[in-house]
Scaffold this motif. Structure first.
Motif, PDB file in Angstrom:
ATOM      1  N   VAL A  28      46.530  46.525  46.082  1.00 49.94           N
ATOM      2  CA  VAL A  28      48.217  45.935  46.654  1.00 49.94           C
ATOM      3  C   VAL A  28      49.003  45.766  45.138  1.00 49.94           C
ATOM      4  O   VAL A  28      50.007  45.611  45.248  1.00 49.94           O
ATOM      5  CB  VAL A  28      47.778  44.461  47.242  1.00 49.94           C
ATOM      6  N   ILE A  64      53.833  36.361  52.314  1.00 50.88           N
ATOM      7  CA  ILE A  64      52.802  35.168  52.471  1.00 50.88           C
ATOM      8  C   ILE A  64      52.868  34.235  51.072  1.00 50.88           C
ATOM      9  O   ILE A  64      53.671  34.725  50.284  1.00 50.88           O
ATOM     10  CB  ILE A  64      51.467  35.911  52.219  1.00 50.88           C
ATOM     11  N   GLU A  90      48.175  32.520  48.317  1.00 52.18           N
ATOM     12  CA  GLU A  90      47.373  33.313  49.382  1.00 52.18           C
ATOM     13  C   GLU A  90      47.260  34.894  48.628  1.00 52.18           C
ATOM     14  O   GLU A  90      46.430  35.383  48.685  1.00 52.18           O
ATOM     15  CB  GLU A  90      47.861  33.371  50.860  1.00 52.18           C
ATOM     16  N   TYR A  91      48.453  35.136  48.106  1.00 48.36           N
ATOM     17  CA  TYR A  91      48.721  36.337  47.580  1.00 48.36           C
ATOM     18  C   TYR A  91      47.590  36.611  46.213  1.00 48.36           C
ATOM     19  O   TYR A  91      46.942  37.486  46.092  1.00 48.36           O
ATOM     20  CB  TYR A  91      50.066  37.018  47.038  1.00 48.36           C
ATOM     21  N   ARG A  92      47.558  35.703  45.585  1.00 54.45           N
ATOM     22  CA  ARG A  92      46.706  35.587  44.365  1.00 54.45           C
ATOM     23  C   ARG A  92      45.273  35.341  44.913  1.00 54.45           C
ATOM     24  O   ARG A  92      44.416  36.027  44.221  1.00 54.45           O
ATOM     25  CB  ARG A  92      47.114  34.433  43.380  1.00 54.45           C
ATOM     26  N   ALA A  93      44.953  34.704  45.908  1.00 57.24           N
ATOM     27  CA  ALA A  93      43.570  34.897  46.464  1.00 57.24           C
ATOM     28  C   ALA A  93      43.152  36.104  47.032  1.00 57.24           C
ATOM     29  O   ALA A  93      41.993  36.645  46.791  1.00 57.24           O
ATOM     30  CB  ALA A  93      43.567  33.735  47.272  1.00 57.24           C
ATOM     31  N   ARG A  94      43.973  36.777  47.483  1.00 50.44           N
ATOM     32  CA  ARG A  94      43.719  38.442  48.127  1.00 50.44           C
ATOM     33  C   ARG A  94      43.498  39.206  46.897  1.00 50.44           C
ATOM     34  O   ARG A  94      42.592  39.913  46.936  1.00 50.44           O
ATOM     35  CB  ARG A  94      44.860  38.762  48.979  1.00 50.44           C
ATOM     36  N   VAL A  95      44.356  39.264  45.860  1.00 51.75           N
ATOM     37  CA  VAL A  95      44.194  39.813  44.736  1.00 51.75           C
ATOM     38  C   VAL A  95      42.844  39.605  44.000  1.00 51.75           C
ATOM     39  O   VAL A  95      42.012  40.647  43.728  1.00 51.75           O
ATOM     40  CB  VAL A  95      45.531  39.993  43.679  1.00 51.75           C
ATOM     41  N   GLU A 152      40.287  38.510  45.117  1.00 55.74           N
ATOM     42  CA  GLU A 152      39.160  38.947  46.162  1.00 55.74           C
ATOM     43  C   GLU A 152      39.072  40.243  46.056  1.00 55.74           C
ATOM     44  O   GLU A 152      37.737  40.924  45.802  1.00 55.74           O
ATOM     45  CB  GLU A 152      39.251  38.403  47.563  1.00 55.74           C
ATOM     46  N   GLU A 153      40.037  41.156  45.828  1.00 54.79           N
ATOM     47  CA  GLU A 153      39.976  42.664  45.854  1.00 54.79           C
ATOM     48  C   GLU A 153      39.416  42.893  44.693  1.00 54.79           C
ATOM     49  O   GLU A 153      38.399  43.935  44.273  1.00 54.79           O
ATOM     50  CB  GLU A 153      41.365  43.232  46.001  1.00 54.79           C
ATOM     51  N   GLN A 191      35.440  42.007  44.419  1.00 53.98           N
ATOM     52  CA  GLN A 191      34.809  43.392  45.063  1.00 53.98           C
ATOM     53  C   GLN A 191      34.604  44.510  44.325  1.00 53.98           C
ATOM     54  O   GLN A 191      33.553  45.059  44.182  1.00 53.98           O
ATOM     55  CB  GLN A 191      35.325  43.504  46.491  1.00 53.98           C
TER      56      GLN A 191
END
Length: 96
Positions: free
Chosen positions: A17, A52, A56-61, A63-64, A67
């Motif tokens: 992203v 978003i 939330e964006y920072r949390a998604r980044v 998490e990616e 992983q």
């Protein structure tokens, strides 16, 4: 920061992203520096809202990235285990 992906020496890959966002931002920046009067910005989002909150964006980044790093660590551990098994018994005489 401050260099192209081709000049990057880091072994940590950016989340997908973030790569897409940087590509779009750089294409806009380059078009403006060439003197293009108007630059089209196309955004295709899914779901109910295209935007978003930053948290939330920072949390998604994050998490990616987590992983991706876990996968790299697993690959390194497997490579080390494989090497240990391959080298096991070398130089210790007959195995019978």
């Amino acid at each position: 920061m401050g260099h192209s992906s081709g000049a990057c020496t880091s072994t940590t890959k950016l989340p997908e992203v973030e790569i897409k966002w940087r590509r779009k931002a750089n294409s806009i920046k380059n078009a403006l520096s060439r003197g293009t009067a108007a630059t089209a910005v196309n955004f295709v989002g899914g779901g109910e809202s295209s935007f978003i909150p930053e948290a939330e964006y920072r949390a998604r980044v994050a998490e990616e990235l987590r992983q991706h790093l876990e996968a790299e660590v697993r690959a390194q551990i497997y490579a080390e285990l494989f090497e240990q098994q391959r080298d096991a018994g070398k130089g210790q005489g007959s195995s019978d």
